[in-house]
Motif scaffolding. Sequence first.
Motif, mmCIF file in Angstrom:
data_model
loop_
_atom_site.group_PDB
_atom_site.id
_atom_site.type_symbol
_atom_site.label_atom_id
_atom_site.label_comp_id
_atom_site.label_asym_id
_atom_site.label_seq_id
_atom_site.Cartn_x
_atom_site.Cartn_y
_atom_site.Cartn_z
ATOM 1 N N ALA A 174 -9.731 29.958 -15.190
ATOM 2 C CA ALA A 174 -10.230 28.756 -16.105
ATOM 3 C C ALA A 174 -11.123 27.825 -14.725
ATOM 4 O O ALA A 174 -12.236 27.846 -14.136
ATOM 5 C CB ALA A 174 -9.068 28.469 -17.290
ATOM 6 N N GLU A 175 -9.978 27.067 -14.073
ATOM 7 C CA GLU A 175 -10.432 26.576 -13.263
ATOM 8 C C GLU A 175 -10.943 27.259 -12.046
ATOM 9 O O GLU A 175 -11.740 26.138 -11.164
ATOM 10 C CB GLU A 175 -9.218 26.017 -12.720
ATOM 11 N N ARG A 176 -11.133 28.133 -11.545
ATOM 12 C CA ARG A 176 -11.820 28.580 -10.393
ATOM 13 C C ARG A 176 -13.086 29.264 -10.956
ATOM 14 O O ARG A 176 -14.672 28.412 -10.287
ATOM 15 C CB ARG A 176 -11.251 30.448 -9.982
ATOM 16 N N VAL A 177 -13.667 29.076 -12.335
ATOM 17 C CA VAL A 177 -14.263 29.335 -13.084
ATOM 18 C C VAL A 177 -15.130 28.590 -12.952
ATOM 19 O O VAL A 177 -16.314 28.213 -12.973
ATOM 20 C CB VAL A 177 -14.838 30.109 -14.510
ATOM 21 N N MET A 178 -14.116 27.192 -13.450
ATOM 22 C CA MET A 178 -15.297 25.740 -13.303
ATOM 23 C C MET A 178 -15.744 25.297 -12.137
ATOM 24 O O MET A 178 -16.400 24.633 -12.383
ATOM 25 C CB MET A 178 -14.426 24.806 -14.363
ATOM 26 N N VAL A 179 -15.239 25.695 -11.467
ATOM 27 C CA VAL A 179 -15.266 24.693 -10.002
ATOM 28 C C VAL A 179 -16.573 25.628 -9.868
ATOM 29 O O VAL A 179 -16.785 24.804 -8.947
ATOM 30 C CB VAL A 179 -13.480 24.412 -9.152
ATOM 31 N N ALA A 180 -16.619 26.824 -9.717
ATOM 32 C CA ALA A 180 -17.416 27.684 -9.244
ATOM 33 C C ALA A 180 -19.000 26.940 -9.210
ATOM 34 O O ALA A 180 -20.320 27.250 -9.133
ATOM 35 C CB ALA A 180 -17.335 29.313 -8.882
ATOM 36 N N LEU A 181 -19.383 27.088 -11.027
ATOM 37 C CA LEU A 181 -19.899 27.048 -11.592
ATOM 38 C C LEU A 181 -20.542 25.144 -11.445
ATOM 39 O O LEU A 181 -21.378 24.874 -11.111
ATOM 40 C CB LEU A 181 -20.111 26.913 -13.513
ATOM 41 N N VAL A 182 -19.489 24.510 -11.291
ATOM 42 C CA VAL A 182 -19.884 23.376 -11.495
ATOM 43 C C VAL A 182 -20.487 22.891 -10.035
ATOM 44 O O VAL A 182 -21.407 22.155 -9.467
ATOM 45 C CB VAL A 182 -18.464 22.201 -11.556
ATOM 46 N N THR A 183 -20.439 23.947 -8.869
ATOM 47 C CA THR A 183 -20.530 23.616 -7.297
ATOM 48 C C THR A 183 -21.505 24.186 -7.197
ATOM 49 O O THR A 183 -22.756 23.317 -6.737
ATOM 50 C CB THR A 183 -19.675 24.031 -6.424
ATOM 51 N N VAL A 190 -25.592 21.823 -6.017
ATOM 52 C CA VAL A 190 -25.770 22.371 -5.025
ATOM 53 C C VAL A 190 -27.607 22.807 -5.203
ATOM 54 O O VAL A 190 -28.434 22.475 -5.012
ATOM 55 C CB VAL A 190 -25.183 23.513 -4.432
ATOM 56 N N VAL A 191 -27.530 23.329 -6.551
ATOM 57 C CA VAL A 191 -29.045 23.085 -6.958
ATOM 58 C C VAL A 191 -29.808 21.799 -7.333
ATOM 59 O O VAL A 191 -30.945 21.627 -6.900
ATOM 60 C CB VAL A 191 -29.063 24.187 -8.678
ATOM 61 N N ALA A 192 -28.722 21.331 -7.944
ATOM 62 C CA ALA A 192 -29.309 19.760 -7.789
ATOM 63 C C ALA A 192 -30.010 19.240 -6.616
ATOM 64 O O ALA A 192 -31.064 18.128 -6.912
ATOM 65 C CB ALA A 192 -28.291 19.233 -9.626
ATOM 66 N N LEU A 193 -29.328 18.975 -6.293
ATOM 67 C CA LEU A 193 -28.979 18.174 -5.010
ATOM 68 C C LEU A 193 -30.443 19.115 -4.240
ATOM 69 O O LEU A 193 -31.383 18.145 -3.116
ATOM 70 C CB LEU A 193 -27.905 18.512 -3.861
ATOM 71 N N GLY A 235 -22.441 20.607 2.698
ATOM 72 C CA GLY A 235 -21.497 19.749 3.154
ATOM 73 C C GLY A 235 -20.184 20.250 1.265
ATOM 74 O O GLY A 235 -18.867 20.351 1.376
ATOM 75 N N VAL A 236 -20.971 19.748 0.185
ATOM 76 C CA VAL A 236 -21.074 20.064 -1.201
ATOM 77 C C VAL A 236 -20.080 21.510 -1.059
ATOM 78 O O VAL A 236 -18.845 21.928 -1.423
ATOM 79 C CB VAL A 236 -21.389 20.263 -2.341
ATOM 80 N N ALA A 237 -20.912 22.664 -0.804
ATOM 81 C CA ALA A 237 -21.236 24.038 -0.474
ATOM 82 C C ALA A 237 -19.519 24.388 0.487
ATOM 83 O O ALA A 237 -19.053 25.149 0.528
ATOM 84 C CB ALA A 237 -22.175 24.858 -0.162
ATOM 85 N N ALA A 282 -19.703 29.586 1.885
ATOM 86 C CA ALA A 282 -19.943 29.025 3.133
ATOM 87 C C ALA A 282 -22.239 29.764 3.817
ATOM 88 O O ALA A 282 -22.550 29.119 4.468
ATOM 89 C CB ALA A 282 -19.541 30.073 4.192
ATOM 90 N N THR A 283 -22.645 30.847 3.445
ATOM 91 C CA THR A 283 -23.206 31.561 3.445
ATOM 92 C C THR A 283 -24.574 30.469 3.178
ATOM 93 O O THR A 283 -25.692 30.176 3.851
ATOM 94 C CB THR A 283 -23.905 32.849 3.183
ATOM 95 N N ALA A 284 -24.509 29.658 2.075
ATOM 96 C CA ALA A 284 -25.132 28.547 1.545
ATOM 97 C C ALA A 284 -25.619 27.200 2.193
ATOM 98 O O ALA A 284 -26.467 26.998 2.462
ATOM 99 C CB ALA A 284 -25.690 28.338 0.175
ATOM 100 N N GLY A 285 -24.172 27.405 2.858
ATOM 101 C CA GLY A 285 -23.911 25.689 3.463
ATOM 102 C C GLY A 285 -24.164 25.797 4.955
ATOM 103 O O GLY A 285 -25.081 25.128 5.319
ATOM 104 N N VAL A 286 -24.429 27.157 5.274
ATOM 105 C CA VAL A 286 -25.043 27.660 6.789
ATOM 106 C C VAL A 286 -27.159 27.492 6.852
ATOM 107 O O VAL A 286 -27.059 26.578 7.272
ATOM 108 C CB VAL A 286 -25.174 28.592 6.897
#
Length: 340
Positions: free
Chosen positions: A127-136, A140-143, A166-168, A203-207
């Motif tokens: 559950a935490e993995r899904v939450m962290v992935a969705l919030v991230t 990222v999209v909002a920024l 940096g967030v990614a 990682a790809t998105a961050g690059v």
Amino acid sequence: MSALTLAVVLSLISAVAYAGGAILQERVAVSTPERRYAPLRRGIWWVAIGLNGLGALLHVVALAYGPLSLVQPLGALTIVFALPMAALFVRRKAGATAWRGAIMATVGLAGLLSLTQSADAQSLDDAERVMVALVTAGAVVALMVVAHAVHRHPVVRSVLLASAAGVAFGIASVFTKTVAVDWEANEPLMHQAPSLAVIAVLATAGVLISQASYRGAGLAAPLSTVTVVNPVVAAAVGLTLFGESFRYGSAGTAVALGFGVVAAGGLILLTTERIGAAQGVPTPTVTVAKGGPVAADAVAPEAWPEELPAVPSQPQPQPATGPHRRVLFRHGHGRERIGS
């Protein structure tokens, strides 16, 4: 050579590799402004990616030989190494304000990370993995959306994109730690596959996003932003989900917050320095030679604004002879009208 000395050496080489990769990424952004995210056909861009990969690998190996409280702050030296390296290799000199901002960001980040205290190794549940992935993904999209909205302000756009990168990167580190803990616990590969996919995507998105952040903003501001936001985001997740804390109780927490303010002040200083430099760029003017074509002043094309304001077409009054003050207007289709 002791394990601690080896960790320090590897951390320093890692910071140099990261700095070299950032310098090459910024040069690619300057030379190919039309390719904002991934100039895949440029060999120098792949060299930059290779240097970033080498820096990441050395950082991971350094963590195997030295404590997190030592290795992570040394990674902040990327900013300090990048400025003299840029001046030496690509003749990109930084002003006194940029140096002050970079040093403030580095000292603040190093102090903040040095006070972080690791807890026992633990993993995120499903559950935490899904939450962290969705919030991230949402962050990222909002920024990126906000960065696109302020595209007329290149430095602000760059800092926003660098924050997204940096967030990614920071959350990719969180998932990397989770996978490492699962690996040590002999978790089945199928259970780790979603986390590995998230790491690859982030990682790809961050690059790609970090590459776009170097467009029109120089080197120091986006690099400092990525270098600070990355570990701060990872540390925030560690404090909230991994049970990590700051050393020395309430006093350590207060000092850590102070270091965070110093790091933020350095980033603000770098941003305002780049905005001031951008506002100091001369605006190209246009002159019309008598009897000749339009000629532009000798201003470098990259210094021109991205968009020039449209000049509306308006009738041009002209004096006419006669006892009354009359104005000659020229309309479309070649017709003319004389009126008072």
